[in-house]
Design an enzyme around this catalytic site. Structure first.
Site, PDB file in Angstrom:
ATOM      1  N   SER A   1     -10.936   0.212   2.071  1.00  0.00           N
ATOM      2  CA  SER A   1     -10.536  -0.389   3.343  1.00  0.00           C
ATOM      3  C   SER A   1      -9.956   0.690   4.248  1.00  0.00           C
ATOM      4  CB  SER A   1      -9.500  -1.485   3.115  1.00  0.00           C
ATOM      5  OG  SER A   1     -10.068  -2.553   2.372  1.00  0.00           O
TER       6      SER A   1
ATOM      7  N   GLU B   1      -5.262   3.063   6.332  1.00  0.00           N
ATOM      8  CA  GLU B   1      -5.049   2.944   4.882  1.00  0.00           C
ATOM      9  C   GLU B   1      -5.707   4.118   4.177  1.00  0.00           C
ATOM     10  OE1 GLU B   1      -6.316  -0.084   1.279  1.00  0.00           O
ATOM     11  OE2 GLU B   1      -5.480  -0.939   3.110  1.00  0.00           O
TER      12      GLU B   1
ATOM     13  N   ARG C   1       0.807  -1.219   0.000  1.00  0.00           N
ATOM     14  CA  ARG C   1       0.000   0.000   0.000  1.00  0.00           C
ATOM     15  C   ARG C   1       0.843   1.273   0.000  1.00  0.00           C
ATOM     16  NH1 ARG C   1      -2.419  -3.409  -1.595  1.00  0.00           N
ATOM     17  NH2 ARG C   1      -4.403  -4.280  -0.912  1.00  0.00           N
TER      18      ARG C   1
END
Length: 300
Positions: free
Chosen positions: A220, A290, A171
């Site tokens: 998310s 995130e 990520r």
């Protein structure tokens, strides 16, 4: 919010005190000091050349993984226009603009008989956002398929970065945050179109069944810690359905926060911090956000 800097003159749209809650997936957030939508690379170059170096620049995609705070965003907020959303097939590769939707990239690959990019149909964002956060879904991530990308830097220079230049990680990547992703090339492989579409339909069905995609939500909320799944830790800590103001932890998938209709950005962010505290108390694990949170807290 009155701009404290002269607005650049461009062919695209530019406005002062621009509302951002209208474009935000969560439906919350204060205004941008100014907002611009350049139409093509030449227009973008003109914008950057006129923008004072001390003015903060924030690039937004479709905000599927962004929480805009209630106090608004200082400086210039920029969204790339339609001139950056083109998609074309070249052999077994797909070339897509930074503003192209990942789902559209997957569809274009299917039409061209290119497999390997099906997972992009499960990412509700743009190519630029996928590059910035190494977005992934259903066992694959952007780093697995990226060949190279054209990137414009704040100093108004365009560079081509190959996959290794990104130093992708889970990520994220190691590029400067001032990078503006103009376009990217993705490597696929020949595959019958119907087989590609079948897999994409299965991904769509899985998302529909497991994620609150028809609510005011984002992607998310927290990254998966090493060796664990964020949603399982959140569930274990008893946070499914937890509320703060108009914000709620989704009962369908508890790594998603939902605006039930009256949430502020502060409600959503504070609920996320409540979740982090409860998970840490229950498991000893600190969850990392995130979703990117931008702007100032408090009323604009």
């Amino acid at each position: 919010m009155i701009p404290r800097f002269p607005l650049p003159c461009i062919r695209g749209r530019i406005s002062a005190s621009a509302p951002l809650d209208r474009i935000a997936w969560f439906g919350v957030g204060g205004p941008a000091e100014a907002m611009a939508r350049p139409v093509d690379r030449t227009d973008l170059e003109a914008l950057l050349a006129q923008l004072p170096h001390d003015v903060p620049l924030t690039v937004l995609g479709v905000t599927s993984n962004t929480l805009i705070r209630d106090g608004g965003v200082e400086g210039l907020v920029m969204r790339l226009g339609r001139g950056f959303a083109g998609i074309r097939a070249e052999g077994e590769t797909i070339v897509a603009g930074g503003a192209a939707l990942c789902t559209n990239v997957a569809r274009a690959a299917a039409d061209a008989g290119i497999g390997g990019l099906e997972f992009l149909s499960g990412i509700p964002g743009t190519v630029g956002g996928a590059l910035a956060m190494n977005a992934g879904a259903y066992g694959r991530e952007t780093a697995d398929v990226l060949l190279d990308a054209d990137v414009m830097m704040r100093r108004v220079s365009i560079e081509r970065f190959v996959n290794d230049d990104f130093a992708f990680r889970y990520r994220g990547n190691d590029l400067d945050r001032d990078c503006i992703f103009l376009s990217a090339r993705f490597q696929g492989a020949g595959r019958p179109s119907e087989a590609v579409r079948t897999d994409m339909a299965e991904i769509a069905s899985a998302r529909e069944a497991s994620q609150p995609i028809r609510t005011r939500t984002g992607g998310s909320t927290f990254r998966n810690p090493a060796g664990a799944r964020a949603w399982e830790l959140i569930d274990q800590a008893g946070c499914r359905g937890l509320r703060r103001g108009g914000a709620m932890v989704s009962e369908m998938h508890c790594n998603f926060l939902v605006n039930t209709g009256s949430a502020s950005a502060a409600d959503l962010e504070d609920l996320g911090e409540d979740v982090r505290a409860r998970v840490c108390a229950a498991t000893g694990i600190n969850l990392d956000w995130e979703i990117e949170r931008i702007g100032r807290r408090g009323a604009a």
